[in-house]
Design a protein around this motif. Sequence first.
Motif, mmCIF file in Angstrom:
data_model
loop_
_atom_site.group_PDB
_atom_site.id
_atom_site.type_symbol
_atom_site.label_atom_id
_atom_site.label_comp_id
_atom_site.label_asym_id
_atom_site.label_seq_id
_atom_site.Cartn_x
_atom_site.Cartn_y
_atom_site.Cartn_z
ATOM 1 N N THR A 45 -8.424 8.461 0.762
ATOM 2 C CA THR A 45 -7.096 8.309 0.173
ATOM 3 C C THR A 45 -6.121 9.402 0.593
ATOM 4 N N LYS A 47 -2.008 10.633 -0.548
ATOM 5 C CA LYS A 47 -0.804 10.481 -1.360
ATOM 6 C C LYS A 47 0.307 11.281 -0.692
ATOM 7 N N ASP A 72 -0.915 6.039 -0.284
ATOM 8 C CA ASP A 72 0.036 5.831 -1.377
ATOM 9 C C ASP A 72 1.367 6.434 -0.953
ATOM 10 N N ARG A 74 4.168 5.240 -2.180
ATOM 11 C CA ARG A 74 5.042 4.941 -3.315
ATOM 12 C C ARG A 74 5.951 3.740 -3.077
ATOM 13 N N ASP A 101 0.916 1.535 1.163
ATOM 14 C CA ASP A 101 1.905 1.083 0.192
ATOM 15 C C ASP A 101 3.257 1.618 0.644
ATOM 16 N N VAL A 139 -5.513 7.512 -6.114
ATOM 17 C CA VAL A 139 -4.134 7.133 -5.839
ATOM 18 C C VAL A 139 -3.864 5.755 -6.427
ATOM 19 N N SER A 140 -2.595 5.414 -6.448
ATOM 20 C CA SER A 140 -2.184 4.053 -6.773
ATOM 21 C C SER A 140 -1.628 3.445 -5.496
ATOM 22 N N CYS A 141 -2.241 2.353 -5.056
ATOM 23 C CA CYS A 141 -1.781 1.691 -3.835
ATOM 24 C C CYS A 141 -1.524 0.223 -4.166
#
Length: 204
Positions: A45, A47, A72, A74, A101, A139-141
């Motif tokens: 990952t 970010k 990520d 954003r 993302d 992370v947020s993906c």
Amino acid sequence: MRQMEEQLSKLPVTAVSDALKGQTNMNPAIQPVKEELRLFGRAHTVKVRAADNKLVLRGISEAKTGDVLVVDARGWRENAACGDFVVGLAKTLGLSGMVIDGAVRDLAGIRDLDFPVFCLGTTQAASGRHGTGETGVPVSCGGAVVKPGDWIIGDLDGVAVIPAGEEEQVLIAAQKKLEADEAREKKVLQNVASARTYLDDVLQ
């Protein structure tokens, strides 16, 4: 484990999504830049801040052979998280794909690499290299939580995450769903009468 990985890698993302009840699906706007290429591997990952891609390079350097780089960014689409040269680095170092993302650029060059890249789209603008961000962290993906070591699977329908430690149950549930779907197709789609009977049963 190797056999399980091979079986997982061949699953359609729709079956994985069904097995996980849609809870780990990424935003369906994240699509492959080359439709016929599938994606599978463990997540490494990254970010990053919008318009800053230095940590993408660090992530590629840190990743192991077969890993999928999950970025990520954003959802930022005005500046590219990478172009064909950076994607070429990932391919050369043995990664199995990238999920971003955010956006890429040099689309024709990326397609020529025959390397799985999934993203939100393309842009003509580059990013800077300031080094803001982190690697090897959750992370947020595409709205899905991705932790280092999770499995990432992608095809033309989108991308899903298989949390580490849930591989076996996901495989079993996905295979059962595929078998049930195949049996339904054989029963229902054989002729007009069977199709009508199915619709009558569902719609009554």
